[in-house]
Design an enzyme around this catalytic site. Structure first.
Site, PDB file in Angstrom:
ATOM      1  N   GLY A  16     -22.199 -12.441 -43.962  1.00  0.00           N
ATOM      2  CA  GLY A  16     -22.722 -11.403 -44.658  1.00  0.00           C
ATOM      3  C   GLY A  16     -24.047 -11.255 -45.492  1.00  0.00           C
ATOM      4  O   GLY A  16     -24.249 -10.678 -46.676  1.00  0.00           O
ATOM      5  N   ASN A  18     -26.816  -9.997 -44.572  1.00  0.00           N
ATOM      6  CA  ASN A  18     -27.432  -8.437 -44.647  1.00  0.00           C
ATOM      7  C   ASN A  18     -26.498  -7.706 -45.554  1.00  0.00           C
ATOM      8  O   ASN A  18     -27.054  -7.001 -46.364  1.00  0.00           O
ATOM      9  CB  ASN A  18     -27.259  -7.887 -43.168  1.00  0.00           C
ATOM     10  CG  ASN A  18     -28.609  -8.110 -42.442  1.00  0.00           C
ATOM     11  OD1 ASN A  18     -29.463  -8.006 -42.816  1.00  0.00           O
ATOM     12  ND2 ASN A  18     -28.291  -8.607 -41.354  1.00  0.00           N
ATOM     13  N   ARG A  69      -7.705  -2.325 -28.582  1.00  0.00           N
ATOM     14  CA  ARG A  69      -8.641  -1.996 -29.521  1.00  0.00           C
ATOM     15  C   ARG A  69      -8.508  -0.741 -30.016  1.00  0.00           C
ATOM     16  O   ARG A  69      -8.819  -0.376 -31.225  1.00  0.00           O
ATOM     17  CB  ARG A  69      -9.749  -2.169 -28.509  1.00  0.00           C
ATOM     18  CG  ARG A  69     -11.331  -1.939 -29.091  1.00  0.00           C
ATOM     19  CD  ARG A  69     -12.180  -1.922 -28.236  1.00  0.00           C
ATOM     20  NE  ARG A  69     -12.166  -3.155 -27.364  1.00  0.00           N
ATOM     21  CZ  ARG A  69     -12.911  -4.384 -27.818  1.00  0.00           C
ATOM     22  NH1 ARG A  69     -13.454  -4.360 -29.002  1.00  0.00           N
ATOM     23  NH2 ARG A  69     -12.608  -5.577 -27.109  1.00  0.00           N
ATOM     24  N   ASN A 111     -26.213   0.224 -37.585  1.00  0.00           N
ATOM     25  CA  ASN A 111     -25.995  -1.199 -37.340  1.00  0.00           C
ATOM     26  C   ASN A 111     -27.548  -1.861 -37.179  1.00  0.00           C
ATOM     27  O   ASN A 111     -28.621  -1.203 -37.032  1.00  0.00           O
ATOM     28  CB  ASN A 111     -25.573  -1.373 -35.949  1.00  0.00           C
ATOM     29  CG  ASN A 111     -24.838  -2.575 -35.279  1.00  0.00           C
ATOM     30  OD1 ASN A 111     -24.605  -3.442 -36.128  1.00  0.00           O
ATOM     31  ND2 ASN A 111     -25.568  -2.968 -34.047  1.00  0.00           N
ATOM     32  N   HIS A 113     -29.476  -5.056 -35.116  1.00  0.00           N
ATOM     33  CA  HIS A 113     -29.434  -6.009 -34.238  1.00  0.00           C
ATOM     34  C   HIS A 113     -30.501  -7.005 -33.994  1.00  0.00           C
ATOM     35  O   HIS A 113     -31.541  -6.439 -34.110  1.00  0.00           O
ATOM     36  CB  HIS A 113     -29.188  -5.128 -32.671  1.00  0.00           C
ATOM     37  CG  HIS A 113     -29.050  -5.883 -31.368  1.00  0.00           C
ATOM     38  ND1 HIS A 113     -27.823  -6.373 -31.196  1.00  0.00           N
ATOM     39  CD2 HIS A 113     -30.031  -6.313 -30.664  1.00  0.00           C
ATOM     40  CE1 HIS A 113     -27.844  -7.176 -29.847  1.00  0.00           C
ATOM     41  NE2 HIS A 113     -29.155  -6.963 -29.632  1.00  0.00           N
ATOM     42  N   THR A 145     -23.761   4.663 -31.704  1.00  0.00           N
ATOM     43  CA  THR A 145     -23.419   5.610 -30.634  1.00  0.00           C
ATOM     44  C   THR A 145     -22.350   4.705 -29.580  1.00  0.00           C
ATOM     45  O   THR A 145     -22.401   3.501 -29.679  1.00  0.00           O
ATOM     46  CB  THR A 145     -24.573   6.440 -29.832  1.00  0.00           C
ATOM     47  OG1 THR A 145     -25.290   5.343 -29.226  1.00  0.00           O
ATOM     48  CG2 THR A 145     -25.415   7.199 -30.778  1.00  0.00           C
ATOM     49  N   LEU A 148     -23.394   0.447 -26.245  1.00  0.00           N
ATOM     50  CA  LEU A 148     -23.496  -0.581 -27.059  1.00  0.00           C
ATOM     51  C   LEU A 148     -25.168  -1.270 -27.279  1.00  0.00           C
ATOM     52  O   LEU A 148     -25.809  -1.034 -26.404  1.00  0.00           O
ATOM     53  CB  LEU A 148     -22.958  -2.096 -26.242  1.00  0.00           C
ATOM     54  CG  LEU A 148     -23.009  -3.370 -26.822  1.00  0.00           C
ATOM     55  CD1 LEU A 148     -22.204  -3.513 -28.266  1.00  0.00           C
ATOM     56  CD2 LEU A 148     -22.719  -4.380 -26.128  1.00  0.00           C
ATOM     57  N   GLN A 175     -33.950 -13.225 -39.280  1.00  0.00           N
ATOM     58  CA  GLN A 175     -33.157 -12.736 -40.502  1.00  0.00           C
ATOM     59  C   GLN A 175     -33.979 -12.340 -41.664  1.00  0.00           C
ATOM     60  O   GLN A 175     -33.510 -11.558 -42.191  1.00  0.00           O
ATOM     61  CB  GLN A 175     -32.062 -13.985 -40.648  1.00  0.00           C
ATOM     62  CG  GLN A 175     -31.035 -13.595 -41.427  1.00  0.00           C
ATOM     63  CD  GLN A 175     -30.114 -14.694 -41.809  1.00  0.00           C
ATOM     64  OE1 GLN A 175     -30.014 -15.770 -42.097  1.00  0.00           O
ATOM     65  NE2 GLN A 175     -28.826 -14.471 -41.119  1.00  0.00           N
TER      66      GLN A 175
END
Length: 222
Positions: A16, A18, A69, A111, A113, A145, A148, A175
């Protein structure tokens, strides 16, 4: 009249870091948000400890307790909706989300990445960047969206790949960039400046034909 803070729910699976950057921005007043809950699929995620230390509500929804899922994501959607968020922030949530969940929060889910998308979607991005001999690497914030790591890009943090870099050294520098650009994207959402129009990210009413790019020494834009 000052607008009310944007309600946010953050999803985590691990340390965690971020999440901590967003918490710090909320505490300092730089981010006009209120984190209503931090939800994890892992009870041992350190991100939950970060949230508790900040007085934020935490919840665990273990994916191993669900048969598939779809049923997990249906339950997760209910948990998130209970907090009526204006924005859902994925901060190292290590789950591939179903189309139904993603579409439910379309335009309200971000998100980050660890690559310069569209390069290196998926896992092991730092190793792959080194193996490919890339001179630059970094991280990307995008709207989520169904495809992926393929949602409309918003902002990217860029670092140079050094000849002596190990995977761990490169990951650490990336990071640092993550902690700079993710709170900025959250702030743009909270200020009503960033939105999704169809499949296009819009900033200040204009389409982002390319993501905003910053380097380690580049001052963050307003």
């Amino acid at each position: 009249m000052k607008a009310a803070p944007l309600p946010v729910v953050v999803l985590v699976s691990g340390s965690g870091s971020n999440l901590q950057a967003v918490i710090d921005g909320q505490r300092s007043g730089e981010l006009p948000i209120v984190i209503r809950a931090v939800i994890s699929n892992r009870a041992d995620a350190y991100g939950l400890e970060r949230a508790r230390a900040a007085g934020i509500t935490t919840e665990t929804l273990d994916h191993r307790e669900f048969p598939d899922r779809e049923s997990y994501d249906a339950a997760l959607q209910q948990r998130i909706d209970a907090h009526t968020p204006g924005l859902v922030v994925l901060a190292g949530f290590m789950r591939i989300l179903t189309d139904g969940l993603v579409e439910h929060f379309r335009g309200r889910m971000l998100n980050i990445h660890p690559s310069l998308l569209p390069a290196f979607r998926g896992l092991h991005t730092h190793r792959r960047a080194l193996e490919a001999g890339h001179e630059q690497h970094g991280c990307s914030v995008h709207f989520v969206t169904p495809a992926l790591d393929a949602g409309p890009l918003i902002i990217q943090g860029v670092v140079c790949v050094l000849p002596e870099d190990t995977e761990e050294q490169l990951a650490a520098r990336v990071q640092q960039q993550e902690h700079r650009i993710y709170p900025l994207a959250v702030r743009w959402c909270a200020e009503g400046r960033l939105r999704l129009d169809g499949d296009t990210a819009m900033l200040d009413g204009r389409p982002l034909e390319a993501p905003v790019r910053i380097g380690p020494e580049t001052p963050l834009p307003a």
